[in-house]
Motif scaffolding. Sequence first.
Motif, short mmCIF file in Angstrom:
data_model
loop_
_atom_site.label_atom_id
_atom_site.label_comp_id
_atom_site.label_asym_id
_atom_site.label_seq_id
_atom_site.Cartn_x
_atom_site.Cartn_y
_atom_site.Cartn_z
N VAL A 20 -6.56 -16.78 35.81
CA VAL A 20 -5.24 -16.64 35.20
C VAL A 20 -5.26 -17.17 33.77
O VAL A 20 -4.70 -16.57 32.84
CB VAL A 20 -4.17 -17.37 36.03
CG1 VAL A 20 -2.83 -17.38 35.31
CG2 VAL A 20 -4.02 -16.71 37.40
N GLY A 21 -5.95 -18.31 33.57
CA GLY A 21 -6.06 -18.86 32.23
C GLY A 21 -6.79 -17.93 31.28
O GLY A 21 -6.41 -17.78 30.12
N ALA A 22 -7.85 -17.28 31.79
CA ALA A 22 -8.59 -16.33 30.96
C ALA A 22 -7.71 -15.13 30.60
O ALA A 22 -7.78 -14.59 29.49
CB ALA A 22 -9.84 -15.86 31.70
N ALA A 103 -8.27 -36.72 24.86
CA ALA A 103 -8.36 -37.72 23.79
C ALA A 103 -9.80 -37.85 23.29
O ALA A 103 -10.05 -37.96 22.08
CB ALA A 103 -7.85 -39.06 24.29
N VAL A 104 -10.75 -37.83 24.21
CA VAL A 104 -12.17 -37.90 23.83
C VAL A 104 -12.57 -36.67 23.03
O VAL A 104 -13.25 -36.76 22.00
CB VAL A 104 -13.06 -38.06 25.08
CG1 VAL A 104 -14.53 -37.95 24.70
CG2 VAL A 104 -12.78 -39.39 25.76
N ILE A 105 -12.13 -35.49 23.49
CA ILE A 105 -12.45 -34.24 22.78
C ILE A 105 -11.88 -34.28 21.37
O ILE A 105 -12.55 -33.92 20.39
CB ILE A 105 -11.90 -33.03 23.55
CG1 ILE A 105 -12.64 -32.85 24.87
CG2 ILE A 105 -12.03 -31.76 22.71
CD1 ILE A 105 -12.08 -31.76 25.75
N THR A 117 -2.95 -29.85 22.48
CA THR A 117 -1.78 -29.76 23.36
C THR A 117 -1.95 -28.64 24.38
O THR A 117 -1.63 -28.80 25.56
CB THR A 117 -0.51 -29.53 22.54
OG1 THR A 117 -0.35 -30.60 21.59
CG2 THR A 117 0.72 -29.46 23.43
N LEU A 118 -2.47 -27.51 23.92
CA LEU A 118 -2.70 -26.39 24.84
C LEU A 118 -3.73 -26.75 25.90
O LEU A 118 -3.55 -26.45 27.09
CB LEU A 118 -3.16 -25.16 24.04
CG LEU A 118 -3.43 -23.89 24.85
CD1 LEU A 118 -2.17 -23.43 25.56
CD2 LEU A 118 -3.96 -22.79 23.94
N ILE A 119 -4.81 -27.41 25.49
CA ILE A 119 -5.83 -27.84 26.45
C ILE A 119 -5.25 -28.83 27.44
O ILE A 119 -5.52 -28.77 28.65
CB ILE A 119 -7.03 -28.46 25.70
CG1 ILE A 119 -7.74 -27.41 24.85
CG2 ILE A 119 -8.02 -29.08 26.69
CD1 ILE A 119 -8.81 -27.98 23.94
N LEU A 120 -4.43 -29.76 26.95
CA LEU A 120 -3.82 -30.77 27.81
C LEU A 120 -2.93 -30.13 28.87
O LEU A 120 -3.06 -30.43 30.07
CB LEU A 120 -3.02 -31.76 26.97
CG LEU A 120 -2.19 -32.80 27.73
CD1 LEU A 120 -3.11 -33.70 28.55
CD2 LEU A 120 -1.35 -33.63 26.76
N LEU A 121 -2.04 -29.25 28.44
CA LEU A 121 -1.11 -28.63 29.39
C LEU A 121 -1.85 -27.74 30.39
O LEU A 121 -1.59 -27.79 31.60
CB LEU A 121 -0.07 -27.82 28.63
CG LEU A 121 0.90 -28.62 27.74
CD1 LEU A 121 1.82 -27.68 26.98
CD2 LEU A 121 1.71 -29.59 28.58
N VAL A 125 -2.12 -28.67 34.44
CA VAL A 125 -1.55 -27.75 35.44
C VAL A 125 -2.63 -27.26 36.39
O VAL A 125 -2.44 -27.23 37.62
CB VAL A 125 -0.85 -26.57 34.75
CG1 VAL A 125 -0.48 -25.50 35.76
CG2 VAL A 125 0.39 -27.05 34.00
N LEU A 126 -3.79 -26.88 35.85
CA LEU A 126 -4.87 -26.36 36.68
C LEU A 126 -5.38 -27.42 37.65
O LEU A 126 -5.53 -27.16 38.85
CB LEU A 126 -6.01 -25.86 35.79
CG LEU A 126 -7.23 -25.28 36.50
CD1 LEU A 126 -6.84 -24.09 37.37
CD2 LEU A 126 -8.29 -24.86 35.48
N LEU A 127 -5.64 -28.62 37.15
CA LEU A 127 -6.18 -29.67 38.00
C LEU A 127 -5.15 -30.14 39.03
O LEU A 127 -5.48 -30.35 40.21
CB LEU A 127 -6.65 -30.84 37.14
CG LEU A 127 -7.26 -32.03 37.89
CD1 LEU A 127 -8.42 -31.58 38.77
CD2 LEU A 127 -7.72 -33.10 36.91
#
Length: 298
Positions: A20-22, A103-105, A117-121, A125-127
Motif C-alpha cells: 500500500v505504501g508503494a 531522529a537517527v536518520i 515527517t512522512l517517514i515518521l507517519l 502507522v505500518l509498525l
Amino acid sequence: MWSGRSILAGAAALFMGALVGAEVGGFAELTAEAPAPADGPGGSLLLLPLLVCFGGPAALWGSLTVVLPVVWVARWASGRLTGRDAWWWVPVVAGVLVSVVVAVIGTVRHVGPGPLTLILLTGAVLLAGAALLARDAALHGGRLLRALGYGALAMVAVFGIGAAAFGAGLFTEYRPPKVDASRLAGDWTDGRGGTLRPAADGTARAEGLTDHEAAYEDDADADLAKYRCTGTGTWSYAPGDSTTWDQRVRLSIEACSFHEPYGLGDPEGWRITGTPEHPELNREYGDLDVPGWYTLTR
C-alpha cells in the motif's frame, strides 16, 4: 506471544502495508519533478512477483525481530504501569521506536523535515498496525487472512481514490515545461563551478563541467580535477514528437564525453525538466537501471 500465528500475522501486515505504501508512493511520484517519467502505482504491480519472492522473507524477519518485540515491550510496559494489558500501548511503543529511528536518520543523512515527517507517519502507522494484528493473533487466534484481506481492500481503495483525485484535477501529473531554442541560449551552471554557455548561433562553450560518465567508467570520484572538462562545440534543440518529455538538447563538446553522435554513454541527449520559470538540463550517466543525473540550472 512468540507463536507462529502471531509471526505470520505481523509479517502479512508488514507485507501488505509495504505494498500500500508503494502504491501511495507511486501516486506521489507522478506529481514530483523528475528527469524521467515516473512509473506511478503501476510500477509496483509490475514488481509484484519480485516483491513476493524477496518481500515475503523480509516481512517474516521484520515480524520476528521488530513487530513481536514491540508487542512484548508494549504488554510489559502496560502491565507494569497500568496493571493491565491495554492495546493502546502498542502504537505508543511503535511510535517511540520509529521516532528514534527517524531522529537517527535525520542526524546522519541530513534529511529535511518534510521527508522525515512522512517517514515518521508512514513508519509509525505500518509498525503499529502490524503489531496490533500480531497481538490480536497471539491472544485470539490466526489473523493471517484478515491481514491479507484488509491489505487487498486498502490497495483497491488507494488506487480508486488516487485515480479519482487525478481525474478530478485535485493532483496534477508533472510534465516538463515546453521550451524552444531561444530560451535555452544563455548561461547554465551545475552549482559547483561548472558552466555551459549555448549561444543562439548553435555554438557552445563548457567551463569546468563534470564528466560523470568518464568517472563512472573509471570507477573514480567525479569531483577529481581530471574529470572537469572545458572546451567548445555545438548544440541543438530537438522539440520531440509527442510530449514535452521528448524534448532534448544535443550537445557536442570534444573535451567531454558528451560529444557526437549524441554523447558517449548518453544516447538520448540532455533532458529538459524544471518549471517554465526555471528550466533545467539533465544528463543521465552511470548504471542504466539506477542512473545518476547531472543537472544544470539557470
